[in-house]
Design an enzyme around this catalytic site. Structure first.
Site, short mmCIF file in Angstrom:
data_model
loop_
_atom_site.label_atom_id
_atom_site.label_comp_id
_atom_site.label_asym_id
_atom_site.label_seq_id
_atom_site.Cartn_x
_atom_site.Cartn_y
_atom_site.Cartn_z
N HIS A 1 1.06 1.04 0.33
CA HIS A 1 0.25 0.12 -0.47
C HIS A 1 -0.04 -1.14 0.37
CE1 HIS A 1 -1.02 -2.65 -3.58
NE2 HIS A 1 -1.24 -1.60 -4.35
N GLU B 1 -8.15 1.88 -1.64
CA GLU B 1 -7.99 0.61 -2.36
C GLU B 1 -8.45 -0.55 -1.50
OE1 GLU B 1 -4.82 0.89 -5.67
OE2 GLU B 1 -3.82 0.34 -3.82
N GLY C 1 -2.61 -3.56 -12.79
CA GLY C 1 -2.54 -4.42 -13.97
C GLY C 1 -2.76 -3.69 -15.28
P1 PGA Z 1 -4.99 -3.54 -9.88
O1 PGA Z 1 -3.99 -2.95 -8.77
O2 PGA Z 1 -5.43 -2.39 -10.74
O3 PGA Z 1 -4.19 -4.54 -10.63
O4 PGA Z 1 -6.15 -4.12 -9.16
C1 PGA Z 1 -4.23 -1.73 -8.15
C2 PGA Z 1 -3.21 -1.50 -7.07
O5 PGA Z 1 -2.81 -2.44 -6.38
O6 PGA Z 1 -2.73 -0.36 -6.88
#
Ligand code: PGA
Length: 226
Positions: free
Chosen positions: A100, A149, A208
């Site tokens: 991540h 991401e 989130g």
């Molecule tokens: P987010 O996080 O949905 O809060 O943007 C996604 C992630 O970091 O995997």
């Protein structure tokens, strides 16, 4: 378009105490109005110390949910203070998130280290969810699912456009010979369908929005309609 499998993988990050974890599973249980479609795989990833309790709750409440961990040690069992190994996690989870962008940024994890983590996870037959920040991020061999991401979309409330995410994921799929690739970054119950209805996108990795059991349920429910 019908897909053989859609993944919804909730990354809880460093959130929730014991009571909040228990409440999440109890509320998810109550909100479950219909059986999960065969094509949707829903996974949640609590912090290490709550995995045991989560495992017990998923079983007790007979939930259609899989569990994942947010990280894994690059080493096997031994003198590595503070680390949790793949063989230990295997007793509780089926999935592991590796690489991540928060781990790369705050804990200095690099390609070499991440490759070792993938190896340890695969030795124990765990399914690896490997995060990449763009189409050029290095992907170790034998990863099971890639999560695209873009850093600016994480936690910002500004997701990538479904069209661009689909474009980037198309490139990643070509490079990796059609591996499963999901999208993450500000995914919500309101925008999930716009992503998973795209040709190349095999699911989502919400952070989130996965913290709220009703929102997570809504996302699973929406995916089941595809
Ligand atoms: P987010 O996080 O949905 O809060 O943007 C996604 C992630 O970091 O995997």
């Amino acid at each position: 378009m019908r897909k053989d499998q859609i993944y919804i993988i909730g990354n809880w990050k460093s959130n929730k105490n014991r009571q909040e974890v228990e409440d999440w599973f109890q509320t998810y249980f109550k909100s479950k109005t219909k059986i999960l479609s065969q094509t949707v795989t829903a996974v949640v990833c609590p912090v290490y110390i709550h995995l045991d309790m989560s495992h017990t709750l998923v079983k007790k409440l007979n939930l259609d949910l899989k569990l994942g961990a947010q990280d894994v040690s690059p080493y096997k069992e031994g003198a590595y203070t503070g680390e949790v190994t793949a063989s230990q996690l295997k007793e509780l989870v089926e999935y592991i998130i590796i690489g991540h962008s928060e781990r790369r940024k705050y804990f200095g994890e690099d390609d070499k280290l991440l490759e070792e983590k993938v190896k340890r996870a695969k030795e124990e037959n765990l399914k690896t969810v490997f995060c990449v920040q763009d189409e050029n991020t290095y992907v170790p061999e034998s990863v099971d699912i890639i999560a695209y991401e873009p850093i600016w979309a994480i936690g910002s409330g500004t997701p990538d456009t479904p069209e661009n995410a689909n474009h980037v994921i198309g490139i990643i799929k070509k490079k990796t010979e059609n591996m499963k690739v999901i999208y993450g970054g500000s995914v919500t119950p309101e925008n999930i369908l716009s992503f998973i209805s795209m040709e190349h996108i095999d699911g989502v990795l919400p952070g989130g929005a996965s913290l709220d059991p009703l929102k997570f349920f809504k996302m699973v429910d929406q995916a089941s309609t595809l």
